[in-house]
Design an enzyme around this catalytic site. Structure first.
Site, PDB file in Angstrom:
ATOM      1  N   GLU A 192       0.819  -1.206   0.000  1.00 26.15           N
ATOM      2  CA  GLU A 192       0.000   0.000   0.000  1.00 26.15           C
ATOM      3  C   GLU A 192       0.859   1.266   0.000  1.00 26.15           C
ATOM      4  O   GLU A 192       0.525   2.254  -0.669  1.00 26.15           O
ATOM      5  CB  GLU A 192      -0.925   0.012   1.222  1.00 26.15           C
ATOM      6  CG  GLU A 192      -1.919  -1.136   1.262  1.00 26.15           C
ATOM      7  CD  GLU A 192      -1.400  -2.330   2.044  1.00 26.15           C
ATOM      8  OE1 GLU A 192      -2.216  -2.988   2.707  1.00 26.15           O
ATOM      9  OE2 GLU A 192      -0.180  -2.605   1.985  1.00 26.15           O
ATOM     10  N   CYS A 220      -0.517   0.291   7.587  1.00 23.30           N
ATOM     11  CA  CYS A 220      -0.971   0.694   6.255  1.00 23.30           C
ATOM     12  C   CYS A 220      -2.384   1.267   6.298  1.00 23.30           C
ATOM     13  O   CYS A 220      -2.732   2.119   5.473  1.00 23.30           O
ATOM     14  CB  CYS A 220      -0.924  -0.492   5.305  1.00 23.30           C
ATOM     15  SG  CYS A 220       0.757  -1.016   4.920  1.00 23.30           S
ATOM     16  N   ALA A 247      19.466 -43.697  -5.381  1.00 21.25           N
ATOM     17  CA  ALA A 247      20.937 -43.717  -5.460  1.00 21.25           C
ATOM     18  C   ALA A 247      21.393 -45.145  -5.695  1.00 21.25           C
ATOM     19  O   ALA A 247      20.665 -46.111  -5.415  1.00 21.25           O
ATOM     20  CB  ALA A 247      21.562 -43.174  -4.169  1.00 21.25           C
ATOM     21  N   SER A 276      24.398 -40.533  -6.474  1.00 18.71           N
ATOM     22  CA  SER A 276      23.090 -40.139  -6.998  1.00 18.71           C
ATOM     23  C   SER A 276      23.164 -38.945  -7.946  1.00 18.71           C
ATOM     24  O   SER A 276      22.129 -38.500  -8.445  1.00 18.71           O
ATOM     25  CB  SER A 276      22.144 -39.796  -5.839  1.00 18.71           C
ATOM     26  OG  SER A 276      22.647 -38.695  -5.106  1.00 18.71           O
ATOM     27  N   TRP A 284      24.109 -37.434 -11.491  1.00 16.57           N
ATOM     28  CA  TRP A 284      22.741 -36.941 -11.330  1.00 16.57           C
ATOM     29  C   TRP A 284      21.798 -37.945 -11.952  1.00 16.57           C
ATOM     30  O   TRP A 284      22.053 -38.404 -13.076  1.00 16.57           O
ATOM     31  CB  TRP A 284      22.580 -35.580 -11.994  1.00 16.57           C
ATOM     32  CG  TRP A 284      23.452 -34.527 -11.424  1.00 16.57           C
ATOM     33  CD1 TRP A 284      24.627 -34.067 -11.914  1.00 16.57           C
ATOM     34  CD2 TRP A 284      23.200 -33.792 -10.215  1.00 16.57           C
ATOM     35  NE1 TRP A 284      25.125 -33.074 -11.105  1.00 16.57           N
ATOM     36  CE2 TRP A 284      24.264 -32.889 -10.052  1.00 16.57           C
ATOM     37  CE3 TRP A 284      22.194 -33.788  -9.264  1.00 16.57           C
ATOM     38  CZ2 TRP A 284      24.356 -32.008  -8.980  1.00 16.57           C
ATOM     39  CZ3 TRP A 284      22.274 -32.917  -8.211  1.00 16.57           C
ATOM     40  CH2 TRP A 284      23.344 -32.051  -8.059  1.00 16.57           C
ATOM     41  N   ARG A 339      13.269 -24.188  -4.304  1.00 15.94           N
ATOM     42  CA  ARG A 339      14.121 -23.762  -3.185  1.00 15.94           C
ATOM     43  C   ARG A 339      13.964 -22.263  -2.927  1.00 15.94           C
ATOM     44  O   ARG A 339      13.863 -21.819  -1.784  1.00 15.94           O
ATOM     45  CB  ARG A 339      15.592 -24.054  -3.496  1.00 15.94           C
ATOM     46  CG  ARG A 339      16.043 -25.488  -3.334  1.00 15.94           C
ATOM     47  CD  ARG A 339      17.558 -25.557  -3.556  1.00 15.94           C
ATOM     48  NE  ARG A 339      18.078 -26.913  -3.455  1.00 15.94           N
ATOM     49  CZ  ARG A 339      19.362 -27.226  -3.599  1.00 15.94           C
ATOM     50  NH1 ARG A 339      20.246 -26.269  -3.863  1.00 15.94           N
ATOM     51  NH2 ARG A 339      19.763 -28.477  -3.490  1.00 15.94           N
ATOM     52  N   THR A 358      22.963 -36.718   4.190  1.00 15.28           N
ATOM     53  CA  THR A 358      22.758 -36.256   2.816  1.00 15.28           C
ATOM     54  C   THR A 358      23.776 -35.184   2.442  1.00 15.28           C
ATOM     55  O   THR A 358      24.348 -35.194   1.350  1.00 15.28           O
ATOM     56  CB  THR A 358      21.333 -35.703   2.650  1.00 15.28           C
ATOM     57  OG1 THR A 358      20.405 -36.767   2.848  1.00 15.28           O
ATOM     58  CG2 THR A 358      21.123 -35.109   1.273  1.00 15.28           C
ATOM     59  N   LEU A 403      14.678 -39.834   6.611  1.00 16.99           N
ATOM     60  CA  LEU A 403      13.954 -38.646   7.042  1.00 16.99           C
ATOM     61  C   LEU A 403      12.641 -38.508   6.277  1.00 16.99           C
ATOM     62  O   LEU A 403      11.610 -38.167   6.864  1.00 16.99           O
ATOM     63  CB  LEU A 403      14.804 -37.386   6.845  1.00 16.99           C
ATOM     64  CG  LEU A 403      14.121 -36.071   7.234  1.00 16.99           C
ATOM     65  CD1 LEU A 403      13.644 -36.088   8.676  1.00 16.99           C
ATOM     66  CD2 LEU A 403      15.058 -34.884   6.987  1.00 16.99           C
TER      67      LEU A 403
END
Length: 376
Positions: free
Chosen positions: A56, A88, A166, A172, A174, A188, A200, A307
């Site tokens: 605003e 605002c 993997a 892993s 790619w 991300r 990881t 996980l």
């Protein structure tokens, strides 16, 4: 309230403006604002970064002296409290506007309904609910955290056609192609935090940062720096060391522990966080409460099978994104999720598929888990 065609047109513009903040405003919501005189836009703005002026204020500055008697279209209820910026609602009152059209109320208890009430008490007509569903989609993670008091959790996995992540030796990089990896960068960049494990990070020597050069052009104003998500790394066995690439980028890192042992001289942007233990592992529910208190709206998970499985078993996954590459790794390769053994198909984990699309040569599936009984 019946809204006119002009009302719809102007709120669509406000929503388009709000989307510009997807990569920079966290933990604040994305908000856009348009100011109109005689069906012509005289001012427009959007919230760009937390701590900077709200949408605003930018729109009022853009409109200058053309705000008297104007109609304001804003995607989220104007704030009414002093935070890092002034209210605002007060700025709109001082500007002399006649009408404010609000897509949706702000669920934040510091604001909810109070901004609208203040405007109405000042004699300004306030109409609420125009394109509310579209406005809610702008800020789904923010709204989720306000309602559930924990971050919205998205688990991402990249697999082969036979569901492997993997080789048996852990390699892993790619499985998926370059286009899929660029798409991950977009996710991300929109997240408030990236959750992973020491295992990881060490296996991939992962940085878990957003590489702005990998983002498609036109996604966000280039004048603004893409905000780096907080990197949240579970390391209960104290395996992380400062020489890893993870620590070479100066952006916030939370190392999650169940106990403190070896004292390491970490960089200033690293913080160790103690979370209670449950069944020999980090209590994930407690971790989510801690991250919510730190205003992390959306948690993007890049981890191994353990996980990912624990999050699904705890019913903490709200969205699942799978990139499936046209390759087969074989029966000795590593599985994508570790779950307790099932003995009845009625108890298996099921999903509601939201979208399917090709990203380069890889199939991308976005789905929501279907939990029979869910406790938030």
């Amino acid at each position: 309230m019946k809204f006119s065609a002009i009302d719809h047109q102007m709120m669509v513009k406000a929503i388009q403006l709000a989307r510009l903040g997807r990569f920079t405003t966290s933990p604040n919501p994305n908000v856009g604002c348009v100011i109109v005189q005689s069906e012509h836009v005289v001012g427009a703005g959007w919230h760009q970064q937390a701590g900077s002026p709200h949408a605003e204020v930018h729109a009022l500055k853009d409109a200058g002296e053309r705000t008297i008697g104007a109609t304001v279209y804003v995607t989220l209820e104007p704030c009414s409290h002093f935070g890092r910026t002034p209210p605002c609602a007060n700025a709109l009152i001082d500007a002399g506007v006649d009408r404010v059209v609000v897509a949706m109320q702000d669920p934040n208890p510091d604001v909810h309904g109070k901004g609208i009430e203040r405007l109405r008490k000042a004699g300004i007509q306030v109409d609420v609910g125009l394109l509310e569903e579209e406005a809610r989609l702008l800020n789904q993670p923010f709204l989720f955290r306000m309602a559930q008091q924990r971050p919205m959790v998205t688990v991402k996995l990249a697999t082969s056609l036979d569901g492997k992540v993997a080789l048996s030796n852990g390699k892993s990089q790619w499985i998926t192609g370059l286009d899929a990896r660029k798409d991950v960068q977009v996710h991300r960049a929109m997240a408030c935090g990236i959750l992973s494990t020491a295992q990881t990070v060490i296996a991939d020597d992962a940085m878990l940062t957003v590489r702005s050069e990998a983002l498609p052009t036109g996604l966000y104003p280039q004048a603004l720096d893409v905000r780096q998500p907080v990197r949240v790394i579970i390391d209960t066995q104290h395996r992380l060391t400062p020489d890893l690439r993870l620590f070479q980028t100066e952006s916030p890192i939370l190392i999650v522990r169940t106990r403190l042992e070896n004292q390491i001289d970490w960089p200033h942007f690293v913080e160790e966080v103690l979370i209670e233990e449950k069944d020999g592992h980090v209590d994930l529910q407690a971790l989510m409460k801690t991250l919510s208190a730190r205003q992390l709206n959306h948690l993007w998970v890049e981890s191994g099978a353990a996980l990912a499985g624990a999050l699904f078993a705890s019913k903490l996954v709200d969205q699942f994104i799978l990139y499936q590459a046209p390759v087969i790794l074989g029966d000795h390769a590593q599985d994508m999720i570790q779950l307790p053994e099932l003995t009845d198909l009625a108890t298996c984990l099921r999903f509601s598929v939201q979208t399917r699309q090709m990203v380069g040569q890889d199939l991308k599936i976005e789905a929501e888990p279907i939990y029979v009984h869910r406790d938030h």
